[in-house]
Write an enzyme that holds these catalytic residues in place. Structure first.
Site, PDB file in Angstrom:
ATOM      1  N   GLY A  39       0.651  -1.144  -0.029  1.00 41.10           N
ATOM      2  CA  GLY A  39      -0.063   0.045   0.015  1.00 41.10           C
ATOM      3  C   GLY A  39       0.850   1.308  -0.030  1.00 41.10           C
ATOM      4  O   GLY A  39       1.922   1.302   0.887  1.00 41.10           O
ATOM      5  N   ASN A  43       3.868   1.973   2.625  1.00 38.28           N
ATOM      6  CA  ASN A  43       5.169   1.942   2.325  1.00 38.28           C
ATOM      7  C   ASN A  43       5.894   3.110   2.585  1.00 38.28           C
ATOM      8  O   ASN A  43       7.077   3.033   3.233  1.00 38.28           O
ATOM      9  CB  ASN A  43       5.019   1.889   0.765  1.00 38.28           C
ATOM     10  CG  ASN A  43       4.514   0.339   0.187  1.00 38.28           C
ATOM     11  OD1 ASN A  43       4.408  -0.517   1.157  1.00 38.28           O
ATOM     12  ND2 ASN A  43       4.397   0.311  -0.991  1.00 38.28           N
ATOM     13  N   ASP A 252       7.713   4.793  -3.439  1.00 40.22           N
ATOM     14  CA  ASP A 252       7.020   5.219  -2.034  1.00 40.22           C
ATOM     15  C   ASP A 252       8.231   5.589  -1.181  1.00 40.22           C
ATOM     16  O   ASP A 252       8.410   6.302  -0.312  1.00 40.22           O
ATOM     17  CB  ASP A 252       6.405   3.815  -1.650  1.00 40.22           C
ATOM     18  CG  ASP A 252       4.921   3.813  -2.478  1.00 40.22           C
ATOM     19  OD1 ASP A 252       4.506   4.964  -3.041  1.00 40.22           O
ATOM     20  OD2 ASP A 252       4.714   2.786  -2.578  1.00 40.22           O
ATOM     21  N   SER A 291      11.723  -3.813   1.361  1.00 42.62           N
ATOM     22  CA  SER A 291      12.852  -3.467   0.607  1.00 42.62           C
ATOM     23  C   SER A 291      13.325  -1.987   1.123  1.00 42.62           C
ATOM     24  O   SER A 291      14.701  -1.464   0.654  1.00 42.62           O
ATOM     25  CB  SER A 291      12.572  -3.210  -0.777  1.00 42.62           C
ATOM     26  OG  SER A 291      11.863  -2.079  -1.135  1.00 42.62           O
TER      27      SER A 291
END
Length: 305
Positions: A39, A43, A252, A291
């Protein structure tokens, strides 16, 4: 350091790796399947929190396992979740993502409870906003709610950053309330009805948005970095060269990290530089939230200010 309020979406990402993205009507056999918290709003909140930001996240999730997991994962990241609302009538949002062997992706989102986030739902969090606040928003929640948040934030003296993803139209006066608009090349093209393919065309399109009232436009341009335009200044800030394996969430990560360095008083070019660094790290890893790099990966030995 200014506090950061992120209003936006929370999804669960279901990711399949494949040799290539399927064409219309094509069925392909993929490889590894994974699930990640996602989302755009969530994020960005996680990216900001991992960089040391003081982050509150405002969203709506379903009364289901996905919603419960999302809330707990955000708490684990040190994010204030007091203003996340549970929707008893709609499921939590999900995203179906295919990632090819070059790291490019194709995404379909079922918004679920994200699509029911209303001005009334966010009114309590609005009371937190003042001149010592940065407000970050995207467009995976209803446009009337986005416009309400922007208007209220501006009237309370906050710096408002809008990541216009996915691209959508806004009332013209809303642009006057934005300190920063952060489209990618595709979103910039859609917002300005132009074709953006390089720096000159990005600058021309940014000029259109500046004339609408946006104070600063930052165009994220993938491996090339980010282009900043303010009417008086313009600059391409390059990104590090990396081997990308998954670009999901890169924008993001950029936005969340950008907010933290602005909250700490860094100049806009400096903040963009660190946001590019963080985004480059993120594309070398699978997933969106998973990530997002930690601060020590960008600034070894330095804590948030």
């Amino acid at each position: 350091m200014k506090k950061i309020l992120v209003f936006g979406s929370s999804n669960t990402d279901m990711v399949i790796q494949a040799e290539h993205l399927p064409l219309p009507g094509e069925t392909i056999l993929g490889g590894k399947f994974t699930m990640h918290a996602g989302g755009k709003g969530a994020n960005q909140a996680v990216a900001a929190a991992r960089m040391g930001g003081n982050v509150t996240f405002i969203a709506k999730v379903g009364n289901d396992l996905f919603g419960q997991q999302a809330r707990q994962q955000l708490i684990n990241e040190g994010i204030t979740t007091d203003y996340i609302i549970t929707d008893p009538d709609h499921p939590s949002g999900v995203a179906l993502i295919t990632v090819d062997n070059k790291g490019e992706n194709s995404i379909v989102v079922a918004s679920g409870s994200n699509a029911t986030l209303s001005p009334a739902d966010v009114s309590g969090a609005i009371e937190l906003i003042n001149s010592d606040t940065i407000v970050l928003i995207q467009l995976e929640i209803p446009i009337p709610t986005v416009e309400y948040i922007i208007e209220q934030s501006n009237s309370r003296g906050a710096q408002v950053i809008l990541n216009p993803a996915p691209a959508n139209s806004l009332h013209k006066e809303i642009y006057n309330y934005l300190h920063l608009l952060t489209p990618n090349e595709t979103e910039l093209s859609l917002l300005t009805n132009t074709i953006v393919t390089d720096i000159p065309s990005a600058e021309q399109a940014a000029q259109i948005l500046h004339k609408r009232g946006v104070k600063n436009i930052i165009v994220t341009m993938g491996a090339s970095g980010a282009f900043w335009y303010s009417g008086t200044d313009s600059q391409l800030i390059p990104a590090p060269k990396v081997d990308a394996i998954d670009t999901t969430g890169a924008g993001d990560i950029f936005n969340g990290v950008l907010c933290v360095f602005l909250a700490e008083g860094y100049s806009l070019p400096e903040a963009i530089h660190y946001a590019c660094q963080a985004s480059a790290i993120s594309v070398t890893r699978m997933g969106a939230q998973s990530s997002a790099p930690y601060r020590e990966e960008l600034l070894p030995g330095k804590t948030s200010e």
